[in-house]
Motif scaffolding. Structure first.
Motif, PDB file in Angstrom:
ATOM      1  N   MET A  43      53.927 -58.855 116.399  1.00 56.70           N
ATOM      2  CA  MET A  43      54.945 -57.840 116.113  1.00 56.70           C
ATOM      3  C   MET A  43      54.781 -56.628 117.030  1.00 56.70           C
ATOM      4  O   MET A  43      55.765 -56.052 117.509  1.00 56.70           O
ATOM      5  N   PHE A  44      53.528 -56.231 117.291  1.00 55.32           N
ATOM      6  CA  PHE A  44      53.279 -55.116 118.203  1.00 55.32           C
ATOM      7  C   PHE A  44      53.781 -55.431 119.600  1.00 55.32           C
ATOM      8  O   PHE A  44      54.470 -54.613 120.234  1.00 55.32           O
TER       9      PHE A  44
ATOM     10  N   SER B 168      56.012 -50.763 114.967  1.00 55.42           N
ATOM     11  CA  SER B 168      55.403 -51.775 115.841  1.00 55.42           C
ATOM     12  C   SER B 168      54.088 -51.272 116.407  1.00 55.42           C
ATOM     13  O   SER B 168      53.112 -52.024 116.514  1.00 55.42           O
ATOM     14  N   TYR B 169      54.055 -49.980 116.767  1.00 55.79           N
ATOM     15  CA  TYR B 169      52.792 -49.420 117.247  1.00 55.79           C
ATOM     16  C   TYR B 169      51.754 -49.428 116.134  1.00 55.79           C
ATOM     17  O   TYR B 169      50.590 -49.779 116.346  1.00 55.79           O
TER      18      TYR B 169
ATOM     19  N   SER C  76      61.347 -48.266 114.549  1.00 57.89           N
ATOM     20  CA  SER C  76      60.841 -49.587 114.923  1.00 57.89           C
ATOM     21  C   SER C  76      59.658 -49.482 115.885  1.00 57.89           C
ATOM     22  O   SER C  76      58.687 -50.246 115.787  1.00 57.89           O
ATOM     23  N   THR C  77      59.728 -48.510 116.818  1.00 60.61           N
ATOM     24  CA  THR C  77      58.616 -48.318 117.751  1.00 60.61           C
ATOM     25  C   THR C  77      57.382 -47.827 117.024  1.00 60.61           C
ATOM     26  O   THR C  77      56.264 -48.287 117.271  1.00 60.61           O
TER      27      THR C  77
ATOM     28  N   GLY D   8      57.556 -55.426 119.684  1.00 60.91           N
ATOM     29  CA  GLY D   8      58.230 -54.196 119.276  1.00 60.91           C
ATOM     30  C   GLY D   8      58.002 -52.993 120.161  1.00 60.91           C
ATOM     31  O   GLY D   8      58.832 -52.081 120.193  1.00 60.91           O
TER      32      GLY D   8
END
Length: 494
Positions: free
Chosen positions: A209-210, A10-11, A6-7, A213
């Motif tokens: 989202m970024f 998101s990144y 997820s990280t 997240g």
């Protein structure tokens, strides 16, 4: 400790708004101002030059300030600047693809130019703030070479997907617009406006989202895990200090000479924090600057002049300015998939050379394509595939080498990325302005045909050759500094 899916995801989407806008900026800005707003070649080039200079000046300043301050209400330095940049981009970019308020086709060109300049400056300053702080998160999130390459690959994969989205949107808008003309004209103003609005709305969703997240404070938590839960102490932030620290923060080097204190809860670490000025005493800094500049020139010049090559040299329908760049970026997406496994067996600079050879092959091929030739209409697809593979490989490898150079000196990471981007923005702006001023086209004649052949077949390959040489020299010097890179296995496992 590895990053969660997820990280990473998101990144990866944190630069999508920038990528979408940059795709339109480089692919269609000159076309829009010249063919739709009827600006001269030179003035259209000056609009882009103003933006590149503004971006170039803002980039190192934002990087310097981001390294020093900007943590708004504990939100995080990098994310705070990223958010400010996102807002500036979203508010200013759509206006660049609309006719100025109160203007018509009889409005003097200089008056329209004055109107667009502040919008361009706001857009580019916001773009710089988002770009630099997104890049500066890589060496802080990733602690080894393989992970940095992975984040760069994910980031660039979304860059490619963003470009694909722009070209698909452009193709669909032109196809269903009801405008039957095959060549671009002032009647396409509404289409470009709609594309810009779709781009900004989509990018804003991914930016949200970024920000939801990626938690910037999790970076320090990863340091805790990797250092077995060291306890916090007091530290002096001088150039060279001996301090009691528990958890290294964003300004603390992870690599330093350590001596164990009397208790397990305290570790005496002798760390040397780099200042921004320290980079100017390293020759690798200048070598990387040349490499980064040449890489971005190859990528951006090919993106800017490929649509003009298609419309003015090959005389293809206007839908091809979406179809061929789309193929370029689809093949580029495929390249991002193979770069990571290649880094396990080959050094970054060697993979860069492979990408450079593909670019040279594509540009050489452009010499042999001619107007109204059935063979050319087929060959242009293969040219696009080679160009997409080559430009993607050299850009991903260049960014990976830049991340390695920053290493654990994350206290000045944003400054380094800002300085590299300065060479990119200014050189691109000057190169495009010079090319536009040398452009002899005042009508669709043989001069136009030959001019864009020269740009695609000589200018871009010349810059690519310089980049390949710079990559080879930089990699050789960096290997001498860091013997662990002498084998690919050591580089991945370091």
């Amino acid at each position: 400790m590895t990053l969660s899916f997820s990280t990473r995801f998101s990144y990866g989407v944190g630069h999508v708004l920038n990528d979408l806008c940059a795709s339109m900026w480089f692919s269609y800005l000159l076309l829009f101002f010249h063919k739709v707003l009827d600006f001269s070649n030179a003035t259209a080039g000056y609009v882009l030059l103003v933006g590149q200079i503004a971006d170039g000046i803002a980039t190192p300043l934002v990087g310097y300030e981001s390294d020093r301050r900007g943590n708004i209400c504990g939100y995080g330095r990098r994310k705070s600047w990223h958010l400010l940049g996102t807002i500036a981009v979203a508010l200013s970019f759509p206006s660049l693809f609309m006719r100025c308020i109160g203007c018509n086709k009889d409005t003097p060109e200089y008056a329209q130019f004055i109107y667009y300049v502040p919008l361009v400056v706001i857009f580019q300053c916001g773009w710089a703030a988002t770009q630099i702080n997104h890049l500066a998160l890589i060496p802080e999130l990733a602690r080894n070479r393989a992970e940095k390459v992975n984040l760069n690959s994910i980031r660039y994969a979304f860059t490619v997907l963003s470009n694909i989205l722009v070209y698909v949107t452009t193709f669909l808008v032109f196809k269903f617009s009801g405008e039957d003309a095959q060549q671009l004209s002032e009647n396409d103003l509404t289409e470009f406006r709609d594309i810009a609005l779709i781009v900004v709305a989509t990018g804003a969703v991914f930016s949200a989202m970024f920000h939801f997240g990626v938690k910037e404070h999790e970076i320090e938590q990863r340091f805790v895990d990797s250092h077995s839960g060291l306890q916090r102490g007091d530290s002096e932030r001088n150039d060279s200090v001996t301090a009691v620290v528990d958890v290294p923060d964003e300004k603390t080097r992870l690599l330093g000479s350590e001596s164990v204190a009397s208790s397990a809860s305290e570790v005496i670490c002798e760390v040397r924090l780099m200042k921004s000025s320290d980079w100017f005493r390293k020759k690798e800094f200048y070598q990387m600057g040349l490499l980064y500049m040449c890489t971005r020139l190859v990528v951006n010049l090919s993106q800017v002049y490929l649509p003009m090559y298609l419309t003015d040299t090959l005389k293809l329908d206007k839908q091809y300015i979406a179809i061929i760049p789309l193929i370029v970026f689809v093949s580029g997406f495929c390249a991002t998939i193979v770069t990571r496994p290649l880094t396990k067996v080959l050094r970054n600079e060697f993979i860069y050379v492979i990408g450079g050879v593909l670019v040279l092959a594509s540009c050489t091929w452009s010499h042999f394509l001619t107007e109204n030739d059935a063979t050319s209409e087929i060959s242009i697809y293969f040219l696009a595939i080679l160009l997409g593979l080559g430009t993607t490989i050299i850009l991903v490898m260049c960014l990976s080498m830049l991340s390695e150079m920053v290493g654990d000196n994350t206290e000045t990471g944003a400054f380094v990325y800002g300085s590299m981007s300065l060479t990119d923005k200014v050189s691109n702006g000057i190169a495009i302005a010079v090319i536009q001023n040398l452009n002899p086209c005042v009508c669709h004649c043989n001069l136009c045909v030959q001019f864009f052949v020269y740009v695609m077949g000589w200018v871009i390959p010349a810059v690519c050759v310089i980049g390949v040489v710079a990559a080879a020299v930089y990699g050789d010097n960096f290997k001498q500094i860091d013997p662990a890179r002498s084998t690919p296995e050591n580089a991945v496992n370091s």
